[in-house]
Design an enzyme around this catalytic site. Structure first.
Site, PDB file in Angstrom:
ATOM      1  CE  LYS A  73     -35.622 -25.047  -4.030  1.00 54.25           C
ATOM      2  NZ  LYS A  73     -35.496 -23.893  -4.932  1.00 54.25           N
ATOM      3  CB  CYS A 131     -51.230 -33.190  -5.557  1.00 55.00           C
ATOM      4  SG  CYS A 131     -51.630 -31.956  -4.305  1.00 55.00           S
TER       5      CYS A 131
END
Length: 614
Positions: A609, A2
């Site tokens: 991706k 995070c």
């Protein structure tokens, strides 16, 4: 995983925090939020992008005017789905303490039950909320502690990793921060300070920073900061002057995200195992499948469906589960599984593996398996993605955001999860407690061994110079290292655009040997395991046809040197954990070949991706 940004000074906090969150977007996240102090605590948080939070701020941000202290956070979910209520900050019941947290609280469940028993009400499904209520309880019981003392005592109850920032309207002129296993940096300004998970949101405001070490906490005011250990011993910290660009900071000082992610693997591996691997107890704790473990052990067959690199991880999982748990395993390309009318029944378990949790072919395989009555479990990196929502149970890899298109740390995280699954399926059935303990000890040693391999980066780059002009390459491995040969070849193809093939070494003489000449580099995984003698014979066959042999070999093996052009050594290890070691030099080799050829390693041509189309 995070992102954290905090501010205390004399400027408006909310715009600075919002801009800081934008600087942290490269880390990957699923929600964002902020809390500020302007007489009382004001908080906004929103699922989705930082722009969603910005829209909310534009609508209701007047309540935040005048605030010069605040904290903000971008969340990558580990406990609880991405949602407004699971976004950070988290507040205590009375709304006068707010906290943001990076990391994983391993004992949060026990702490949560304890707090709920005392009447605390939880608004989220996160492990992080436990901390703010714990601080609140301690402070209420002893008001003389103050915010700093309450945080210090709370952290003594916590097991796991954390980087936290805490503010309170009871003490509105300070931010208390602490770290263990999750980075925090303090930016030193003129009458203002910044706190962040990395320097990206700080560098445009100041180049003077102080990095906190594990086990340290700091109290930051507008005019000063004090750093102490959790045990309350004051520390003298060195001020570092940054000379990085913002882009370089986002990449952790590395030239590319892929290289950064390769070097993150020791820490990622520890994160994957944290709270799960209990070496001394000889067991693994896998909360996501705990309630279904007996049913998994009774499976007549396990089928693994995946694509690309995840398929290679699945092959290693096949070896692990069959060797230790003695359950038959089949591994399918997800794209083929759905079109071959597979025989699947309610006695089968189907495991789907995907980094993103959104791979279209894997989702189609998942849905077909469910239609046919199989128990379906998932292995995935992204909390709240489609795979964990649609499977009965599963495990997260906790690898953090992977920006580079060519997967590196997600692969090793998947292999570790499969290793832990094999141990869980074996317990009480097929191998002794002592053998499980030995296997888990081997696994726990892997991060340090990977760090040792990464120290050979410069030497591997020199070998890459010899490969950069090759038109083709052959990768050979046996046993557990055969899937690694496939993965090594895929990496070279993906990012350097050199044609490469991976083969079981013994299959070389059934076709590929016809291609070997003085222009063909052959990368052989030749570790000291039960196939070592056979691999040496395969190397001799390559040499007799003038092939250029590069070996991945066990440390201390001098015999291999006379047979090869170059050798990359890895530490000794048992066969079952070898793939986690042998893949590392192949990742580095591919990376350096690609950069020497001038390729865009983070965004190779024609690749995405997450492949969300069939």
């Amino acid at each position: 995983m995070c992102g954290i940004i905090g501010y205390i000074g004399r400027r408006e906090a909310a715009p600075l925090l919002l801009n800081g969150l934008k600087r942290l977007e490269y880390r990957g996240y699923d929600s964002a939020g902020m809390a500020v102090l302007n007489g009382s605590m004001k908080m906004l948080k929103k699922k989705g992008s930082v722009s969603n939070l910005e829209e909310l701020l534009n609508v209701s941000g007047t309540v935040m005017l005048g605030a010069t202290v605040g904290i903000a956070h971008t969340r990558w979910a580990t406990h609880g789905d991405p949602s407004d209520r699971n976004a950070h900050p988290h507040m205590n019941v009375s709304g006068d303490i707010a906290l943001i947290h990076n990391g994983i609280i391993e004992n949060y469940s026990a702490l949560k039950q304890e707090l709920m028993g005392e009447g605390y009400v939880f608004e989220s499904d996160t492990d992080s909320e436990v901390l703010v209520h714990l601080i609140d309880r301690i402070w209420k019981n002893d008001s003389a502690l103050g915010l700093e003392g309450a945080v210090r005592q709370a952290l003594r109850h916590v097991e796991g990793a954390y980087g936290i920032c805490v503010v309170s309207s009871r003490e509105p002129d300070k931010i208390v921060v602490a770290r263990k296993g999750s980075p925090l940096v303090i930016g030193l300004g003129d009458g203002e300070f910044f706190i962040a998970s990395d320097a990206a949101p700080i560098v445009e405001h100041t180049n003077k920073v102080v990095y906190l070490s594990d086990g340290e906490m700091a109290v930051v005011t507008r005019d000063s900061y004090t750093v102490k250990t959790i045990e309350n011993v004051e520390q003298q910290k060195r001020v570092t002057e940054l000379d990085f660009s913002l882009e370089k900071i986002e990449k952790g000082g590395f030239e590319h995200f892929m290289l950064k992610e390769i070097f993150e693997q020791p820490e990622v591996m520890r994160d994957v195992m944290r709270g799960r691997v209990r070496v001394e107890e000889g067991r693994v704790h896998l909360g996501g499948i705990h309630d279904y473990l007996d049913r998994l052990k009774q499976a007549k067959r396990i089928m693994i469906c995946a694509c690309g690199t995840s398929w290679h991880a699945g092959l290693i999982g096949e070896y692990l589960i069959e060797e230790f748990a003695r359950i038959p395993v089949e591994v399918d390309y997800a794209s083929e599984f759905r079109y071959r009318n597979p025989i699947v029944s309610s006695d089968d378990v189907v495991i789907v593996i995907s980094q993103s949790g959104e791979t279209a072919d894997t989702l189609a395989a998942l849905r077909l398996a469910k239609e046919k009555g199989a128990m379906v479990m998932g292995i995935c990196n992204v909390v709240g993605s489609t795979i964990p929502r649609e499977t009965l149970c599963g495990m997260y890899t906790h690898a953090g955001p992977e920006v580079g298109v060519a997967s590196t740390k997600a692969f090793t995280a998947q292999v570790i999860v499969l290793f832990m699954l094999a141990m869980a399926l074996s317990k009480g059935r097929t191998i002794s407690q002592e053998e499980i303990k030995l296997n888990l000890r081997e696994l726990a040693e892997v991060p340090d061994k990977v760090a040792w391999i990464l120290e050979q980066n410069d030497a591997i780059k020199e070998i890459a110079v010899k490969l950069k002009d090759a038109r083709n390459a052959l990768y050979l491995g046996r046993g557990y290292n055969f899937p690694v040969a496939l993965e090594g070849a895929l990496k070279l193809k993906e990012i350097s655009y050199i044609h490469a093939e991976g083969y079981p070494a013994a299959e070389m003489k059934h076709g590929p040997i016809a291609l070997i000449d003085e222009d063909m580099p052959v990368i052989v995984i030749a570790t000291r395991d039960n196939t070592y003698a056979k691999i040496l014979s395969n190397i001799e066959e390559v040499r007799s046809r003038k092939g250029r042999v590069i070996a991945i070999a066990s440390e201390g093996d001098r015999e291999i040197e006379r047979l090869t052009e170059d050798v990359i050594y890895i530490p000794q290890a048992s066969a079952a954990v070898l793939p986690l070691l042998t893949v590392i030099p192949l990742q580095l080799l591919s990376y350096h070949v690609a950069t020497l050829r001038g390729c865009n390693v983070d965004r190779p041509r024609n690749l995405a991706k997450s492949v969300t189309v069939e």
